[in-house]
Design a protein around this motif. Structure first.
Motif, PDB file in Angstrom:
ATOM      1  N   VAL A  67       0.836  -1.205   0.000  1.00 36.00           N
ATOM      2  CA  VAL A  67       0.000   0.000   0.000  1.00 36.00           C
ATOM      3  C   VAL A  67       0.870   1.254   0.000  1.00 36.00           C
ATOM      4  O   VAL A  67       0.595   2.227  -0.716  1.00 36.00           O
ATOM      5  N   VAL A  68       1.955   1.228   0.787  1.00 32.49           N
ATOM      6  CA  VAL A  68       2.866   2.374   0.830  1.00 32.49           C
ATOM      7  C   VAL A  68       3.487   2.609  -0.547  1.00 32.49           C
ATOM      8  O   VAL A  68       3.577   3.751  -1.027  1.00 32.49           O
ATOM      9  N   PHE A  69       3.915   1.538  -1.198  1.00 32.51           N
ATOM     10  CA  PHE A  69       4.490   1.680  -2.531  1.00 32.51           C
ATOM     11  C   PHE A  69       3.457   2.212  -3.514  1.00 32.51           C
ATOM     12  O   PHE A  69       3.784   2.999  -4.400  1.00 32.51           O
ATOM     13  N   ARG A  70       2.216   1.772  -3.373  1.00 26.79           N
ATOM     14  CA  ARG A  70       1.171   2.255  -4.282  1.00 26.79           C
ATOM     15  C   ARG A  70       0.955   3.749  -4.111  1.00 26.79           C
ATOM     16  O   ARG A  70       0.777   4.481  -5.102  1.00 26.79           O
ATOM     17  N   VAL A  71       0.994   4.233  -2.881  1.00 23.58           N
ATOM     18  CA  VAL A  71       0.836   5.666  -2.633  1.00 23.58           C
ATOM     19  C   VAL A  71       2.047   6.435  -3.157  1.00 23.58           C
ATOM     20  O   VAL A  71       1.922   7.498  -3.786  1.00 23.58           O
ATOM     21  N   MET A  72       3.244   5.897  -2.908  1.00 29.98           N
ATOM     22  CA  MET A  72       4.455   6.585  -3.342  1.00 29.98           C
ATOM     23  C   MET A  72       4.563   6.659  -4.859  1.00 29.98           C
ATOM     24  O   MET A  72       5.105   7.622  -5.413  1.00 29.98           O
ATOM     25  N   LEU A  73       4.048   5.635  -5.547  1.00 31.85           N
ATOM     26  CA  LEU A  73       4.186   5.562  -6.999  1.00 31.85           C
ATOM     27  C   LEU A  73       2.977   6.128  -7.743  1.00 31.85           C
ATOM     28  O   LEU A  73       2.876   5.954  -8.962  1.00 31.85           O
ATOM     29  N   ALA A  74       2.068   6.780  -7.032  1.00 26.89           N
ATOM     30  CA  ALA A  74       0.908   7.377  -7.695  1.00 26.89           C
ATOM     31  C   ALA A  74       1.369   8.400  -8.733  1.00 26.89           C
ATOM     32  O   ALA A  74       2.325   9.150  -8.518  1.00 26.89           O
ATOM     33  N   THR A  75       0.679   8.408  -9.854  1.00 25.53           N
ATOM     34  CA  THR A  75       1.078   9.312 -10.945  1.00 25.53           C
ATOM     35  C   THR A  75       0.931  10.767 -10.540  1.00 25.53           C
ATOM     36  O   THR A  75       1.820  11.600 -10.788  1.00 25.53           O
ATOM     37  N   ASP A  76      -0.170  11.105  -9.902  1.00 22.59           N
ATOM     38  CA  ASP A  76      -0.419  12.481  -9.465  1.00 22.59           C
ATOM     39  C   ASP A  76      -0.186  12.584  -7.962  1.00 22.59           C
ATOM     40  O   ASP A  76      -0.924  12.026  -7.161  1.00 22.59           O
ATOM     41  N   GLY A  77       0.840  13.322  -7.588  1.00 23.32           N
ATOM     42  CA  GLY A  77       1.093  13.564  -6.178  1.00 23.32           C
ATOM     43  C   GLY A  77       1.912  12.510  -5.481  1.00 23.32           C
ATOM     44  O   GLY A  77       2.159  12.619  -4.272  1.00 23.32           O
ATOM     45  N   GLY A  78       2.353  11.458  -6.186  1.00 25.35           N
ATOM     46  CA  GLY A  78       3.183  10.436  -5.560  1.00 25.35           C
ATOM     47  C   GLY A  78       4.554  10.977  -5.189  1.00 25.35           C
ATOM     48  O   GLY A  78       5.104  11.854  -5.866  1.00 25.35           O
ATOM     49  N   ALA A  79       5.126  10.465  -4.105  1.00 26.80           N
ATOM     50  CA  ALA A  79       6.415  10.980  -3.624  1.00 26.80           C
ATOM     51  C   ALA A  79       7.514  10.784  -4.654  1.00 26.80           C
ATOM     52  O   ALA A  79       8.377  11.651  -4.827  1.00 26.80           O
ATOM     53  N   VAL A  80       7.511   9.665  -5.365  1.00 26.75           N
ATOM     54  CA  VAL A  80       8.565   9.394  -6.349  1.00 26.75           C
ATOM     55  C   VAL A  80       8.496  10.402  -7.490  1.00 26.75           C
ATOM     56  O   VAL A  80       9.519  10.962  -7.906  1.00 26.75           O
ATOM     57  N   ASN A  81       7.304  10.657  -8.011  1.00 28.62           N
ATOM     58  CA  ASN A  81       7.177  11.627  -9.100  1.00 28.62           C
ATOM     59  C   ASN A  81       7.487  13.044  -8.640  1.00 28.62           C
ATOM     60  O   ASN A  81       7.976  13.873  -9.429  1.00 28.62           O
ATOM     61  N   GLN A  82       7.205  13.353  -7.388  1.00 25.81           N
ATOM     62  CA  GLN A  82       7.559  14.677  -6.873  1.00 25.81           C
ATOM     63  C   GLN A  82       9.078  14.850  -6.827  1.00 25.81           C
ATOM     64  O   GLN A  82       9.599  15.923  -7.164  1.00 25.81           O
ATOM     65  N   LEU A  83       9.797  13.790  -6.433  1.00 29.11           N
ATOM     66  CA  LEU A  83      11.257  13.863  -6.428  1.00 29.11           C
ATOM     67  C   LEU A  83      11.798  13.976  -7.855  1.00 29.11           C
ATOM     68  O   LEU A  83      12.763  14.724  -8.106  1.00 29.11           O
TER      69      LEU A  83
END
Length: 307
Positions: free
Chosen positions: A139-155
């Motif tokens: 679930v944490v990975f799913r939130v982090m990898l979200a296309t809009d607003g995900g932590a990975v895309n923000q970085l």
């Protein structure tokens, strides 16, 4: 003299008989202790295993089960999703398992060095992902990898990289799944390999250095051969885990997009508990059992020490 010898033999036989009787009496309580475990094994393992095999020869329609013989297994060769799920599992076996085992070996070798400070803390940090629950970390990975607003895309945006549709693009969904599994299980394998490293006698390192071996030669000629049994164990268990993958890809992508992360167990779940085709699901399960056994045997033969 003869009478004395006969008497000694008779006493010896009597003593042996008493010892055997005593041994048999002592073994009886042990059987009672084993009985609960044997019953649990029979009820929760042996019976479901035999029942699933029997069920794979039936087809259910309208609540009525009909004997169809090997028809369910014949369906396996005609079902394109079986081939797709096995291909996805093959990608994990070829890419994810070697990547994870390689990282685990490298981390274990580094964390086994005497010059490294705070080794215990680093070992703990590396192993921590293994104690997180499968659902929670997925679930944490799913939130982090979200296309809009995900932590990975923000970085990535901070670095000037356009957002990546991690979970809705076939290629990137596989990358995300491989990254998640590797993060979760590398530390677990690292601890096992680290235990193997610590069991290597120090004399082997000293002998290699006396012979003029460098660090890389010590690693390849001493460490890896001594780790062969541990590497076989971690590789085989990781292979079984890849073939039985369900939680991560179900939570991250539900097998999508376009079945890019569909695995045999996830497909089995959909067939059995969404389509309620338990006969065909049982056939898929037994196909997976056979494939797992074949792959494990091949890995044992390839990695065993040659005479």
């Amino acid at each position: 003299m003869v009478a004395t010898s006969l008497a000694v033999r008779e006493r010896s036989r009597a003593t042996t008989t008493r010892r055997r009787a005593l041994g048999q009496r002592l073994q009886r309580p042990g059987a009672w202790f084993v009985l609960p475990a044997a019953l649990l094994l029979a009820v929760f393992f042996t019976y479901p295993l035999a029942s699933s095999l029997w069920q794979s020869f039936f087809a259910t329609s309208g609540g009525v089960s009909t004997w169809v013989g090997l028809e369910q297994y014949a369906r396996l060769f005609e079902d394109p999703l079986i081939g797709k799920s096995l291909a996805n599992a093959g990608i994990l076996l070829v890419i994810q398992v070697p990547l994870m085992i390689g990282l685990a070996v490298g981390l274990a070798y580094l964390l086994n060095q005497s010059w490294l400070r705070f080794r215990s803390g680093f070992r703990l940090l590396t192993f921590l992902p293994a104690v997180t629950t499968l659902v929670a970390y997925a679930v944490v990975f799913r939130v982090m990898l979200a296309t809009d607003g995900g932590a990975v895309n923000q970085l990535l945006a901070l670095a000037g990289v356009a957002p990546i549709d991690w979970l809705n693009d076939e290629w990137w969904a596989r990358v995300a799944l491989i990254a998640a599994i590797t993060w979760r299980w590398t530390g677990y394998n690292m601890v096992i390999i680290l235990a193997g490293l610590q069991s290597i006698p120090a004399e082997l390192y000293e002998a290699a250095r006396i012979d003029g071996a460098g660090r890389w030669q010590v690693f390849t000629r001493v460490v890896i051969p001594q780790l062969r049994p541990v590497l076989i164990f971690t590789t085989v268990t990781s292979t079984i885990g890849a073939l039985q993958l369900f939680d991560e890809n179900w939570i991250l992508t539900e097998g999508g997009p376009n079945d890019a992360t569909l695995t045999p167990v996830l497909y089995l779940y959909k067939v059995g508990f969404r389509q309620f085709d338990f006969g065909y699901a049982s056939a898929i399960a037994w196909l997976l059992v056979v494939l797992t056994a074949i792959i494990a045997v091949i890995q044992f033969r390839l990695m065993r020490e040659k005479p």
